[in-house]
Scaffold this active site. Structure first.
Site, PDB file in Angstrom:
ATOM      1  N   ASP A   1      10.991  -3.622   7.017  1.00 55.74           N
ATOM      2  CA  ASP A   1      11.412  -2.277   7.380  1.00 55.74           C
ATOM      3  C   ASP A   1      12.359  -2.204   8.567  1.00 55.74           C
ATOM      4  O   ASP A   1      13.236  -1.336   8.608  1.00 55.74           O
ATOM      5  CB  ASP A   1      10.181  -1.413   7.652  1.00 55.74           C
ATOM      6  CG  ASP A   1       9.412  -1.089   6.374  1.00 55.74           C
ATOM      7  OD1 ASP A   1      10.051  -0.978   5.319  1.00 55.74           O
ATOM      8  OD2 ASP A   1       8.176  -0.954   6.426  1.00 55.74           O
TER       9      ASP A   1
ATOM     10  N   TYR B   1       4.612   5.342   4.744  1.00 57.07           N
ATOM     11  CA  TYR B   1       3.814   4.844   5.866  1.00 57.07           C
ATOM     12  C   TYR B   1       4.337   5.347   7.203  1.00 57.07           C
ATOM     13  O   TYR B   1       5.556   5.437   7.416  1.00 57.07           O
ATOM     14  CB  TYR B   1       3.788   3.315   5.891  1.00 57.07           C
ATOM     15  CG  TYR B   1       2.535   2.729   5.291  1.00 57.07           C
ATOM     16  CD1 TYR B   1       1.338   2.755   5.994  1.00 57.07           C
ATOM     17  CD2 TYR B   1       2.537   2.164   4.026  1.00 57.07           C
ATOM     18  CE1 TYR B   1       0.173   2.223   5.445  1.00 57.07           C
ATOM     19  CE2 TYR B   1       1.379   1.633   3.461  1.00 57.07           C
ATOM     20  CZ  TYR B   1       0.203   1.664   4.188  1.00 57.07           C
ATOM     21  OH  TYR B   1      -0.953   1.159   3.643  1.00 57.07           O
TER      22      TYR B   1
END
Length: 732
Positions: free
Chosen positions: A374, A462
């Site tokens: 990420d 998330y």
């Protein structure tokens, strides 16, 4: 490098134009709107605009504060060598690149633009009041399918370094990339037919872009993304309603659909009932006794200060804090004041989240590629949403904005993305009481009050909560919390009794027709420790069982610490083992306590889940930094990102494992400590429809750094010092 009089005059004119356009570049209407139709949902659009015409509320004071904040930001100048680029400097870089010959025909997409930090020796030698080292910018762009890494010298007003395609991957994708990919998908007729066949209206469609990983030559040579879609009918929590089996591959540069997977049409879309997570939408009682409001009050205000925009001072700590588009937040030059001498002593030169690796455990065609990195693919700062006062951060928190760069090279503000606050949760710093049998009546206790710097990245479903917590005893605790929503997979099953005995599901049922796919999270931290200076060593203190000789003691065995100094990077690679324990110290061999012990800090591991994937599995090749929990490398300014400089679709030819394989000397050198927190996540019903925060942490703890406990003379709390809050209280 000499500059001709003509160039010097042009440069002065250029600086004037930059100052004129600066206000416009941050305040033009609609600057933060997503590309594409409103139905796209703009999943990754976390930017919030602060301009003279915008306001956080209808209150005129709020509007005035926003205006003043913007004016202050525009007028800001760097005051420390590590301060991020200013608005003026970002616009200067854009102007320089627009006149740079390789970019004259077409201005490139700016994927990354940040301060190219001065050499470490220059920063360490700098004192407040000195002139700043030359300011430079590091720029990563994509043009005509090629990656360009460029260094711009702001003093000279010139590009001084230009490298093309240094590694296999591509840089962080931009909001514009993702928005255009969604627009391309929505316009595709075959895609529309696939959606219609599932009985979903286009107005109820919510799609997101997924990084593709790297799985061989079939997808090389072009920047692609995968698009997955959901039904948002009846709920804002569209993640719980996947349209299973449809995945679209899009070429982000050519803006064309390359491939559409349309399988598993028999799998129903999970229902949306009871998935809405908004407080005002709840229409059923919570079935628990309400908790009265709670807050930590500070009648004299906070004990910390933020000076010059980035220097945080609290108790015995001083450090530099800044927002970063890729790392989220960066702590630099952390120093703690010696409790005996009052001297500020160096602990850590630089600490930040280097990479976040999340592999999902499913081999199906629509899932195998879901192995996200990420930080390097999307950016933790770029996905940081404004923090929610009184919930994300307590009263009396200080908020810091991020100043980042959009795809066209213009600056934008990521508001309130970092908060700083003091934490007191009823914990104890130290205590001791004596039983009265010896005649003593001592009862001593000290509250544990800490300072926290927090940032939260919302990367798709998330939310990652990053805390850097400083304690008065010299300890630094780094904590990561995982929250948000699961990424669920649709299934035909609505009860475990329907699942065959051969365990065909890649995760448990968390609701009817929804599987919580098993996955991991690995968060790797770059920790450039400078214990009392730059020349440090890494010591492995191995706890070894020794058996006692017969007749010498009633004991048969004991543990003894055996310390060994690592000489090379190979010896700095550590896999943690429960039944072969060690402590791991970073020490300064030249700095000794009064007893002769080398001063140091040890890393106290936590979150020790390890990757179980094969080392030659493509995701693990790219994320080889997760092969060990601890690495120690020789300091190199260019070695910042554990997954490599260019992560998107990379092959793993750059990064921590590659650097460490050089096996450089690390004894009595400037070294960097790397630590990986790990989570195995097997979802359960309590993770549905929202996931309660799960967290873990590790500590950096002083070892023989102080001559004695640094909080020995710390003051306890007294009743007269604290307000009494409640009905009828005089404290308001």
């Amino acid at each position: 490098m000499e500059i001709s009089p003509l160039n010097r005059f042009s440069f002065i004119i250029l600086m004037f134009l930059i100052s004129v356009v600066t206000w416009y570049s941050l305040s033009k209407p609609g600057y933060f709107g997503c590309t594409g139709s409103k139905a796209l949902g703009c999943t990754f659009s976390s930017r919030k605009h602060i301009s003279p015409g915008s306001q956080a509320s209808s209150n005129s004071n709020s509007n005035s504060n926003s205006n003043n904040k913007l004016k202050k930001l525009i007028a800001a100048t760097p005051l420390h060598p590590l301060d991020p680029l200013t608005v003026q400097e970002i616009n200067q870089v854009k102007a320089i690149l627009s006149k740079y010959e390789p970019f004259l025909a077409s201005f490139p997409v700016i994927n990354s633009l940040a301060l190219d930090e001065p050499d470490k020796s220059q920063v360490l030698a700098w004192k407040k009041g000195d002139s700043l080292p030359v300011r430079k910018a590091s720029v990563i762009t994509v043009l005509d399918g090629h990656t360009h890494v460029v260094i711009v010298d702001l003093g000279l007003g010139l590009v001084t370094s230009h490298t093309m395609d240094p590694y296999s991957g591509f840089p962080v994708v931009t909001i514009d990339d993702l928005g255009e990919a969604l627009v391309t998908t929505y316009r595709n007729e075959d895609f529309k037919k696939s959606i219609a066949a599932r009985g979903v209206e286009m107005s109820d469609l919510s799609c997101i872009t997924l990084s593709p990983g790297w799985f061989g030559p079939g997808e090389e040579g072009r920047r692609i993304t995968k698009v997955e879609c959901f039904s948002s009918e009846g709920t804002p929590n569209f993640y719980m309603r996947p349209i299973e089996g449809i995945v679209v591959t899009v070429d982000m540069d050519k803006k064309e659909v390359l491939k559409i997977i349309d399988i598993n049409r028999g799998i129903p879309i999970p229902k949306g009932e009871n998935t809405d997570y908004r407080y005002l939408s709840q229409d059923r009682p919570v079935n628990m006794k309400p908790i009265n409001p709670i807050s930590i009050e500070q009648p004299n205000g906070p004990s910390f200060t933020v000076q010059d925009g980035h220097i945080v001072t609290w108790a015995n700590w001083v450090f530099h804090l800044k927002a970063d588009q890729r790392a989220g937040l960066i702590i630099s030059q952390a120093k703690v004041r010696d409790s005996e001498t009052g001297e500020l002593r160096s602990v850590m030169y630089k600490g930040f989240t280097s990479e976040l690796y999340v592999p999902y455990m499913d081999t199906e065609e629509g899932w195998y590629f879901r192995t996200y990195m990420d930080a390097g693919e999307f950016g933790l700062g770029a996905t940081a949403m404004p923090l929610v006062p009184l919930n994300d951060c307590p009263r009396n928190a200080y908020y810091m904005d991020g100043l980042f760069v959009a795809a066209d090279g213009s600056p934008f503000i990521q508001p309130n993305m970092i908060c700083i606050f003091e934490r007191y949760a009823g914990d104890i710093g130290w205590r001791h009481s004596e039983l009265p049998v010896n005649g003593f009546q001592n009862r001593e206790s000290r509250p544990k009050v800490t300072l926290v710097a927090r940032m939260i990245a919302s990367v798709g479903n998330y939310d990652y909560i990053f805390d850097w917590e400083f304690q008065t005893d010299g300890l630094i605790r780094v904590k990561v919390g995982l929250s948000g929503m699961l990424m669920v997979k649709g299934t035909k099953h609505d009860n475990v009794d329907q699942v065959y005995e051969n365990n065909e599901l890649n995760g448990p049922l968390v609701s009817e027709n929804a599987i919580g796919v098993v996955h991991d999270h690995f968060i790797t931290f770059h920790l450039d420790m400078d214990i009392d200076g730059t020349n440090n060593s890494f010591a492995k203190v191995h706890l070894v069982k020794e058996e006692t000789l017969a007749g010498n003691s009633p004991r048969k065995s004991i543990l003894k610490p055996h310390r060994k100094i690592a000489e090379t990077e190979d010896e700095g690679q550590i896999k943690l083992k429960l039944y072969d324990p060690s402590e791991f110290h970073v020490i300064n061999p030249s700095s000794r306590s009064r007893l002769g012990n080398p001063t140091g800090y040890k890393i106290v591991p936590g979150g020790i889940a390890a990757s179980l994937l094969d080392l030659d599995d493509p995701p693990q090749l790219r994320a080889a930094f997760s092969n060990n929990q601890i690495w120690v490398t020789s300091y190199n300014k260019s070695e910042q990102w554990a997954g490599g400089l260019l992560v998107y679709q990379s092959k793993g030819d750059d990064g921590l494992a590659v650097w460490s394989a050089r096996n450089r000397s690390i004894e009595n050198k400037d070294v960097v400590l790397w630590y990986t927190l790990g989570f195995h996540h097997v979802p359960c019903q309590e993770d549905f429809p929202v996931m309660p925060t799960v967290s873990s942490s590790f500590d950096l703890k002083p070892v023989n750094f102080f001559e004695s406990n640094p909080i020995l003379r710390a003051m306890p709390n007294f009743e007269k010092d604290l307000p009494v809050c409640g009905p009828g209280s005089s404290y308001q």
